[in-house]
Design a protein around this motif. Structure first.
Motif, mmCIF file in Angstrom:
data_model
loop_
_atom_site.group_PDB
_atom_site.id
_atom_site.type_symbol
_atom_site.label_atom_id
_atom_site.label_comp_id
_atom_site.label_asym_id
_atom_site.label_seq_id
_atom_site.Cartn_x
_atom_site.Cartn_y
_atom_site.Cartn_z
ATOM 1 N N PRO B 27 0.828 -1.209 0.000
ATOM 2 C CA PRO B 27 0.000 0.000 0.000
ATOM 3 C C PRO B 27 0.867 1.266 0.000
ATOM 4 N N LYS B 28 0.493 2.192 -0.861
ATOM 5 C CA LYS B 28 1.283 3.415 -1.040
ATOM 6 C C LYS B 28 1.546 4.134 0.284
ATOM 7 N N GLU B 29 0.539 4.182 1.161
ATOM 8 C CA GLU B 29 0.694 4.906 2.440
ATOM 9 C C GLU B 29 1.864 4.375 3.257
ATOM 10 N N LEU B 30 2.071 3.066 3.221
ATOM 11 C CA LEU B 30 3.168 2.459 3.978
ATOM 12 C C LEU B 30 4.515 2.959 3.454
ATOM 13 N N PHE B 31 4.684 2.902 2.147
ATOM 14 C CA PHE B 31 5.950 3.322 1.542
ATOM 15 C C PHE B 31 6.131 4.840 1.667
ATOM 16 N N ASP B 32 5.028 5.576 1.569
ATOM 17 C CA ASP B 32 5.093 7.030 1.761
ATOM 18 C C ASP B 32 5.554 7.369 3.182
ATOM 19 N N ALA B 33 5.043 6.627 4.162
ATOM 20 C CA ALA B 33 5.409 6.892 5.560
ATOM 21 C C ALA B 33 6.898 6.623 5.782
ATOM 22 N N MET B 34 7.389 5.520 5.199
ATOM 23 C CA MET B 34 8.811 5.212 5.317
ATOM 24 C C MET B 34 9.649 6.323 4.685
ATOM 25 N N ALA B 35 9.283 6.712 3.462
ATOM 26 C CA ALA B 35 10.045 7.745 2.746
ATOM 27 C C ALA B 35 9.975 9.081 3.484
ATOM 28 N N TYR B 36 8.796 9.403 4.009
ATOM 29 C CA TYR B 36 8.615 10.668 4.728
ATOM 30 C C TYR B 36 9.628 10.786 5.869
ATOM 31 N N SER B 37 9.746 9.731 6.648
ATOM 32 C CA SER B 37 10.646 9.806 7.809
ATOM 33 C C SER B 37 12.114 9.715 7.412
ATOM 34 N N VAL B 38 12.418 8.872 6.428
ATOM 35 C CA VAL B 38 13.820 8.771 5.999
ATOM 36 C C VAL B 38 14.267 10.093 5.377
ATOM 37 N N ASN B 39 13.375 10.752 4.656
ATOM 38 C CA ASN B 39 13.726 12.002 3.968
ATOM 39 C C ASN B 39 13.607 13.239 4.849
ATOM 40 N N ALA B 40 13.279 13.042 6.131
ATOM 41 C CA ALA B 40 13.079 14.205 7.009
ATOM 42 C C ALA B 40 14.382 14.906 7.366
ATOM 43 N N GLY B 41 15.498 14.394 6.876
ATOM 44 C CA GLY B 41 16.774 15.052 7.141
ATOM 45 C C GLY B 41 17.584 14.334 8.189
ATOM 46 N N GLY B 42 18.455 15.074 8.848
ATOM 47 C CA GLY B 42 19.360 14.451 9.804
ATOM 48 C C GLY B 42 20.780 14.557 9.285
ATOM 49 N N LYS B 43 21.718 14.217 10.154
ATOM 50 C CA LYS B 43 23.128 14.382 9.803
ATOM 51 C C LYS B 43 23.661 13.247 8.946
ATOM 52 N N ARG B 44 22.916 12.126 8.890
ATOM 53 C CA ARG B 44 23.362 10.914 8.172
ATOM 54 C C ARG B 44 24.693 10.420 8.742
ATOM 55 N N LEU B 45 24.828 10.586 10.057
ATOM 56 C CA LEU B 45 26.085 10.279 10.727
ATOM 57 C C LEU B 45 26.462 8.802 10.599
ATOM 58 N N ARG B 46 25.473 7.903 10.726
ATOM 59 C CA ARG B 46 25.804 6.474 10.731
ATOM 60 C C ARG B 46 26.318 5.982 9.371
ATOM 61 N N PRO B 47 25.646 6.316 8.254
ATOM 62 C CA PRO B 47 26.234 5.943 6.959
ATOM 63 C C PRO B 47 27.621 6.556 6.745
ATOM 64 N N ILE B 48 27.784 7.814 7.177
ATOM 65 C CA ILE B 48 29.090 8.467 7.024
ATOM 66 C C ILE B 48 30.148 7.709 7.822
ATOM 67 N N LEU B 49 29.785 7.249 9.020
ATOM 68 C CA LEU B 49 30.747 6.489 9.830
ATOM 69 C C LEU B 49 31.133 5.170 9.170
ATOM 70 N N VAL B 50 30.169 4.513 8.522
ATOM 71 C CA VAL B 50 30.498 3.266 7.804
ATOM 72 C C VAL B 50 31.545 3.571 6.729
ATOM 73 N N ILE B 51 31.286 4.592 5.942
ATOM 74 C CA ILE B 51 32.189 4.933 4.833
ATOM 75 C C ILE B 51 33.552 5.401 5.342
ATOM 76 N N GLU B 52 33.552 6.301 6.320
ATOM 77 C CA GLU B 52 34.831 6.853 6.801
ATOM 78 C C GLU B 52 35.651 5.797 7.553
ATOM 79 N N SER B 53 34.985 4.867 8.200
ATOM 80 C CA SER B 53 35.727 3.792 8.880
ATOM 81 C C SER B 53 36.378 2.861 7.860
ATOM 82 N N ALA B 54 35.647 2.587 6.779
ATOM 83 C CA ALA B 54 36.234 1.758 5.716
ATOM 84 C C ALA B 54 37.450 2.458 5.110
ATOM 85 N N LYS B 55 37.307 3.762 4.861
ATOM 86 C CA LYS B 55 38.410 4.527 4.269
ATOM 87 C C LYS B 55 39.586 4.678 5.245
ATOM 88 N N ALA B 56 39.296 4.690 6.519
ATOM 89 C CA ALA B 56 40.357 4.868 7.511
ATOM 90 C C ALA B 56 41.313 3.667 7.547
#
Lengths: 291, 291
Positions: B27-56
């Motif tokens: 149902p569209k509402e379910l996927f919309d709700a997921m996208a709404y919260s994921v797209n609400a912003g934030g520092k994206r610190l955890r993905p950045i830590l995955v990438i920077e730790s790999a590069k380190a």
């Protein structure tokens, strides 16, 4: 072998391992809530399907090597029940004759117990040291897919959103996604563990889908005409909540007929397996059951 | 390089891939709700830590080969925020300056959007075709553990249950489990992807734990003295709810000092890495941030 006594034996077998694999820790209330709901009973159908599907392609498969995985799908199933029962969802006070998780532990801990059972499932599967990493990744992918947004979670969302109208398309979507896709995944991962061929795995997937659909139709029927004492929950809740069910759309007789047809299709699929007998009996049991 | 502008660039990079990996369906509402919260912003610190730790540990690591995994930890983080905000949990109406998921989509869909983001994380990680199955199983195990009953879910349960008393043990338990163990896992899986040695992986685990603890202390401090407009949420909510926080137990000045000490410990740990510069700057940013 009489299937009912066989299933009872298998249920007891699974429950011994549930005891073993249930995590413990702090905060105690969280772990107590998880154990309370997992130990509330049930047929343990999904773990049994994992084991019987593995045996159907490979009667000599070593059950010890994947009993943790069989148990883990019951944890995943329990998480879905805890969340489905929440006030904001189906708002059920009783499950298997006992107060539901949020009634005993409060809503917050019930939400977290469900969340924790989901993550613990993936923790447990990825901790298995007997199967190859390739198999474990496929198992995780199948289970996550079957219980996620393209499976169970999507179906539950449909169940909530599509309650109002008598549309067959919606009904089929809900049953397939809410129930059948997870059951399909249990059969598939069993076959995968037993080293089934591509053809056997496809047969198991189709079998799982068909028995899953029949299982949910039978659930709808039992909500309409089942025995509250045997079921351990209130019946006619679907009607009360204006849920979209098979009896509502097709009537009781046609619903029974449709469930029967799905079981026939399931039986046709598994003829090619090494040892399909128990899966055959299990399929028939699904529409004969009163619980 | 100025760390703030670097993090902004990395955040934009992650967000392009979030767009790509967010699932769509019905149902569209379910996927919309997921996208709404994921797209609400934030520092994206955890993905950045995955990438920077790999590069380190491996400056030449191929980011394309694991960007799906880096993104998936943000989905997992978002699931936890959606559930934390629910009326039965922290009951927050505003997150990052926007109405919370249940305010827009209702409680039932918010619960399911959280559930679905959790399962989709494991579906996405197990769909990666570039890393070895052995690595994927270790990644899944670490992430499930760090966010599960022995990590984030356990910490959140503690946060709810232990609100009443000023006990340092409880406070430390909550911070370590609710926040630090997941951040630790992000650093560890990055190191694993970059083929870090056992010693390097341990250093990354310790670094992750220390910055995670400092991060949560800083969160507590910002709740006390932060700018509501910058933060996009009400401050002083911890006080209002009688939450157990560092400023409450130690006062503001000692809390700042403790956060600083954790960052120093984190910096000491990563000296042995191939290229620790960005992780060093990131650690300092954690206690300098106003958001």
């Amino acid at each position: 072998m009489e299937i009912r006594s066989y299933l009872k034996k298998q249920k007891e077998f699974i429950e011994r391992y549930i005891e073993k694999f249930l995590p413990s820790g702090i905060p105690k209330e969280l772990f107590d809530a998880m154990a309370y709901s997992v130990n509330a009973g049930g047929k343990r159908l999904r773990p049994i399907l994992v084991i019987e599907s593995a045996k159907a392609v490979n009667p000599k498969v070593d059950i010890d090597s994947f009993i943790d995985i069989a148990v883990s799908v019951e944890f995943l199933h329990t998480y879905s029940l805890i969340h489905d029962d929440l006030p904001a969802m189906d708002n059920d006070d009783l499950r298997r004759g006992k107060p539901t998780c949020h009634k005993v532990f409060g809503e917050a801990i019930a939400i977290l117990a469900g969340d924790g059972l989901q993550s613990y499932t993936f923790e447990l599967i990825s901790s298995n040291k007997n199967l190859s990493a390739e198999k474990l990744v496929k198992i995780i992918n199948s289970v996550a897919h079957g219980t996620g947004v393209f499976g169970m979670v999507g179906g539950q969302a449909g169940d909530i959103l599509y309650e109002k109208e008598n549309k067959f398309n919606d009904l089929e979507f809900i049953h397939k996604h809410k129930t059948a896709k997870f059951i399909q995944s249990c059969c598939y991962i069993g076959g995968l563990i037993g080293d089934g061929t591509e053809e056997q795995l496809n047969a198991l997937k189709n079998y799982g889908l068909y028995i899953g659909l029949a299982f949910q139709i039978q659930d709808d029927i039992l909500d309409e005409i089942g025995d509250e004492k045997k079921l351990g929950k209130k019946t006619r809740k679907d009607k009360e909540k204006n849920k979209l069910t098979y009896p509502k759309v097709f009537g009781l007789e046609k619903s029974k007929k449709l469930a029967n047809e799905y079981i026939q299709k399931a039986l046709d699929e598994i003829k090619i397996l090494e040892a399909p007998e128990i899966l055959s009996k299990l399929a028939k049991f699904i529409i004969d059951r009163e619980v």
